[in-house]
Each structure stands twice: as C-alpha cells, then as structure tokens.
Design an enzyme around this catalytic site. Structure first.
Site, PDB file in Angstrom:
ATOM      1  N   LYS A 137      30.907  -8.593 -73.306  1.00 54.23           N
ATOM      2  CA  LYS A 137      30.908  -7.417 -72.436  1.00 54.23           C
ATOM      3  C   LYS A 137      30.124  -7.749 -71.166  1.00 54.23           C
ATOM      4  CE  LYS A 137      29.463  -2.516 -72.676  1.00 54.23           C
ATOM      5  NZ  LYS A 137      28.767  -1.538 -73.546  1.00 54.23           N
ATOM      6  N   SER A 221      31.816   2.152 -74.316  1.00 51.93           N
ATOM      7  CA  SER A 221      31.834   1.437 -73.065  1.00 51.93           C
ATOM      8  C   SER A 221      32.221  -0.035 -73.203  1.00 51.93           C
ATOM      9  CB  SER A 221      30.446   1.539 -72.422  1.00 51.93           C
ATOM     10  OG  SER A 221      29.451   0.924 -73.218  1.00 51.93           O
ATOM     11  N   SER A 245      29.405   2.717 -78.409  1.00 51.74           N
ATOM     12  CA  SER A 245      30.126   1.850 -77.480  1.00 51.74           C
ATOM     13  C   SER A 245      30.797   0.610 -78.054  1.00 51.74           C
ATOM     14  CB  SER A 245      29.200   1.430 -76.338  1.00 51.74           C
ATOM     15  OG  SER A 245      28.877   2.535 -75.528  1.00 51.74           O
TER      16      SER A 245
END
Length: 556
Positions: A137, A221, A245
C-alpha cells in the site's frame, strides 16, 4: 474564447500519472480495444485478464505464495521469471483497473536477478520469502520510490515537505525486513485521499473500482491492494487498518486478510494520516489470495525480531503451538450490531458460516457484548480529534481540493481541535470500554459448553457486499476491532445472487443511517459481488485466528 488554465495541482497530478504509465514497458501496453472491452464488462478478473497472458505466466501468477516460494527453491521457476510474470500482470491490472500509485518493476527485476545468482552460487535461499513478489500500500516508504498516500500535494516531497533530505531516501522498517527475508518489492497500490474512506478515490488517479464487479467500489483504504490481488497481479500485499482498511477491500474483492493487533508488527517509518493520534492506533495488516500465505508471511517477519528496532513492537515471537485447536470450538455470532442492518447477501453469508460451524459439531452462541454503538462513538471521536487540521495541512500545499466523498467529514475546513482534557478523557473511555468487553468475553465460559470462553466471533465486515460508490454509511462492524486492538481475519464466503438475495417486503429501520443503507441495496447491481465475513479474536491472537480461519475454509 479564453482557455482555462489548469490549477497547479491538476498539472502535477497529470504529470505524475503519465510518469507512472511511462514505467510500464512498451511491450506491456494494452491495445485501446482491450481497454474499451474491459470498461464494458462487469467482471474483469479470472478468464478476462488471463487471456492476455501466456499459459506459463498464468500458472505462475495463479498459485499461492508458499507454493511459489517452494517452486523457486526447487528451481522449477527462477525469481526473475516469477517477478516478470507478476510485474506484467500488475501492469495489465493497472491499465484495466487504475490500482497502482508507484511502479518500480526495473528495480524488482534487478533484485530478482541477484536472488537467482545467490541461489546458483551458494545453493541456498536468501530467506524464507526468497523470490516472493510483494505489493505494498502506498503508505510504505521504499528508497528511490515516491510515497504520495493519495495526496497530489505529496508528489516530489517527503510527506508533504521539501528540502528535508529524506525525499526518496527513507525506508519503512517493515520494508527493510521484507527485503532481508528475500521478498521482491515491485509496486505500491492506490489508496484514498485522507485514508479515512471505505472506497479508493483520490485526485492523483481518480477511482479504483472493484474488478469482480465494476459497478462497485474495491473498498478502502487498502483498496488498490484488494483490486490487485483479485486481478492476480499479486499473491500477497501489505496494508494498514485503523477502521477496517485491510478487511473491507479483502471482503469486497473476494480475498483474505488479517488485521493483527497494533504492536505485533512494525509501523515505524510508515506514512500516515494524523500520525500523532495514538489512542486508536492504525495497525499493519496483510492481504493475500490464501490463508497459508498470511501464516508464512507473519512468521517470517517476526523471525527478524522487529521489537529490537521498533519500540512500539511487543516482543512476541511467532507461536505455532497456538494453532493447535481443540476438537470442539465455540463461536459467537453477531448478525446485527444494533446500528446498521446487513443487506440480504451479508445476512446469508453469516448464516452460511454459522451453519457450517454447527454441521462440524461446533457450538454457536449469540454475542451480546457492551453496545458497539458506545465503542464506535469513542472511535469516531478519537479519529476526528484534530478537527481535520492534518488533512487540510496537506491539501493546502497545492490548494488541492477535498474529494467529494470526504465533504461531510471535512468539507467545512478545519475546525477547533478537541481540548486536551477531553482527548485524555476519551483515552480513559476507550480503556474502560475495552476492559468491559474483555470481561464479557471472559464471562462466556459459563455458557459455551467447552470449558473455555468463546473462541472467535462471526460477524459481518460491512453491512453490504462491496459498496455502490458514495454509499458507505456505516463502518461500525470493522471499527470495533481497531478500538479494542483485537485481531480480526476476513474470509470470502459466497457471492451475491440476485435471484436469492431479495429484500423482504417489510423493513423497520433502526435509525436514519440504517434506512439510507437499506435503500442503497440493489440486487441487480450487487449481483456477483463477493460476500465475506470477519472472525474477531482477542489481542495478539494472530496465530490462533489464522488457525480458526483455516478451519472455516475447510468447513466451507
């Protein structure tokens, strides 16, 4: 007629997008007709993207991480061949799905070549993750690679600041650990502006949609991770989780994830939103196409003894003995958190899990802990304590606009931060609430029938399967694990079936939010979307929860 001059942030974003695409080798650029064909389809995972690859590339990118490492070690594949296959599939995934922020394929191929040479010269591997491609990420710093975290304003900076000497020169501790274990890092995946969103939208690349059902969001996210894994462009990736997330995008995209407790793995030198907020900590999380991969990954990382370098990491080595489960388990089930009613396919998915447990002879009881509404209120107050000042500080650098999905939370600009005495009071409220929750869990020994408290709690990840863009109204199902700092695993269960998952004739909403969520359900739009559940465990319960999840996969 006067030509409209773009704002500086628009120019920076456009330049960044083009620079990223330019890092894809020319021979991997997809023809326009393929892009258009993908845009016209609901599902682009599986056979669609595989038709663009060779049989050998498909074989390499369709096996799990442990098997992949094993075949590299046995010299059936070279690290270079494996890395090339994943880089190519990730390049296709990005062109079809818009899921990458950073591409560093050339560095990955070079690193893979060095691993091949090491194996050839020594006859030994460089570590337990030798040759394994790992996606990240875009919060993790990798030397010589940019970190934007979904902010246009961070392009060309170190977390929004210039002239620090840290630009392109910092590496997250976890990244260093992965490299020491033989992992090959090759891309960083998309995340939403602010990180505080269950979708993946930013001003850099726009939206990342769900490749299993492109009418829906991939989640957030760590949304780019979920999309890339679903498209087979990665077999394992690293994300973060402060409100769901890693569990949300995993569930939405039909893959696996684990949110460990904060303090089990290193968050040192990882970029973050409002990093000074430490009452509710963001935890490192892992996502994969298989549970054994998560097991191997965590054990390998902990073998580096991260607690010797990160003061926040607790000295807990991997404990394989905790994976040994009694023959009979007791699960609790929470079908509704009392705030937001799950849509029909989610209710069916929870029911499938419950029935599978019962068929196997396990006990299932109802879960009635301290009200989740109380915990969710504490979580929200802590995350909003700075009044949005960190968000607006980043946006102000280039006068970058707030994305529409965050207008309700931050649209009015920064507000007065929470006073310190009130902030400290919320810290105490969290401790008291967590203690009550733990006491309740301990008390379940009285009615489980196993002589032990409940082993894990079956519950939804979200009240919906994926989400129609801009229709995410309730995060309570995932937020509770972050507030408590408990371990949670997300696993896929089934998919939405529009012929089965119809709404009942009567519905009595619990509140206005519940009504909005219920009205957002459309069986036709959701048809085919993955349906997942989460299994909630206790603090630092990672080994046990991976084993519990593996048991569920067998049952299903």
């Amino acid at each position: 007629m006067r030509t409209q001059v773009p704002h500086r942030w628009e120019w920076v974003a456009d330049k960044k997008r083009k620079a990223t695409l330019a890092k894809i080798p020319v021979e991997w650029i997809l023809p326009e007709h393929v892009i258009k064909d993908a845009a016209s389809r609901r599902k682009i995972t599986g056979s669609f993207i595989e038709a663009l690859l060779s049989d050998r590339e498909c074989a390499i990118t369709n096996i799990t991480s442990p098997v992949l490492i094993e075949r590299i070690c046995e010299r059936q594949y070279t690290s270079t061949e494996v890395t090339l296959a994943y880089c190519k599939r990730a390049a296709f995934a990005h062109q079809l799905n818009n899921c990458l922020h950073e591409i560093f394929f050339s560095d990955a191929i070079k690193a893979a070549g060095e691993l091949d040479a090491y194996l050839a010269n020594t006859g030994e591997t460089s570590g337990p993750l030798h040759g394994l491609p790992v996606s990240l990420k875009d919060q993790f710093h990798v030397k010589d690679v940019e970190t934007t975290m979904g902010y246009v304003s961070w392009v060309g900076t170190f977390e929004g600041e210039k002239g620090t000497g840290q630009e392109f020169n910092v590496e997250s501790q976890l990244v260093e650990e992965l490299k020491s274990l033989g992992a090959v890092l090759y891309c960083k995946t998309s995340c939403p502006q602010t990180l505080l969103l269950g979708e993946t939208v930013n001003n850099l690349i726009g939206s990342t949609m769900n490749p299993v059902n492109q009418l829906l969001s991939c989640g957030g996210s760590s949304g780019g991770e979920g999309a890339l894994l679903a498209l087979g462009g990665s077999t394992i990736g690293v994300g973060t989780d402060i409100g769901g997330s890693v569990r949300i995008p995993a569930s939405f995209c039909g893959v696996y994830s684990i949110k460990p407790s904060f303090g089990r793995f290193s968050y040192r030198k990882v970029a973050n939103n409002d990093p000074g907020q430490t009452i509710v900590n963001s935890a490192i999380g892992f996502m994969s196409t298989s549970l054994p991969a998560l097991d191997l990954f965590m054990e390998s990382i902990l073998s580096t003894k991260p607690w010797l370098r990160d003061p926040d990491v607790v000295e807990i080595p991997w404990r394989p003995h905790l994976k040994q489960q009694p023959k009979k388990l007791c699960f609790a089930v929470m079908r509704n958190d009392g705030m937001c009613t799950p849509h029909p396919p989610i209710a069916r998915g929870v029911g499938i899990a419950v029935e599978a447990a019962k068929r196997a002879g396990h006990e299932v009881v109802d879960w009635q802990p301290p009200p989740h509404s109380e915990g969710v209120a504490i979580h929200g107050a802590c995350l909003g304590a700075d009044g949005g000042h960190d968000v607006w500080k980043q946006l102000a650098i280039l006068h970058e606009p707030l994305i529409p999905q965050m207008e309700e939370m931050y649209g009015g600009g920064p507000t007065d931060p929470m006073p310190v005495p009130e902030y400290q009071d919320y810290a105490l409220k969290r401790l008291r609430y967590t203690a009550r929750y733990m006491e309740y869990w301990n008390s379940t020994v009285e009615f489980t029938g196993t002589g032990r408290p409940v082993d894990a709690v079956i519950m939804p990840v979200a009240p919906h399967a994926a989400v129609i863009p801009n229709r995410y109204f309730h995060y309570g199902y995932t937020e509770i694990a972050d507030l408590l700092n408990f371990t949670a695993v997300a696993i896929p269960i089934t998919t939405v079936d529009k012929s089965v998952d119809q709404t009942p004739d009567k519905f009595e909403p619990l509140n206005d939010e519940d009504l909005k969520n219920w009205k957002a359900y459309d069986a036709d739009i959701y048809d085919g979307a993955p349906v997942g559940i989460q299994l909630l465990g206790r603090r630092f319960d990672e080994e046990h929860m991976i084993s519990i999840a593996e048991e569920f996969v067998k049952l299903l």
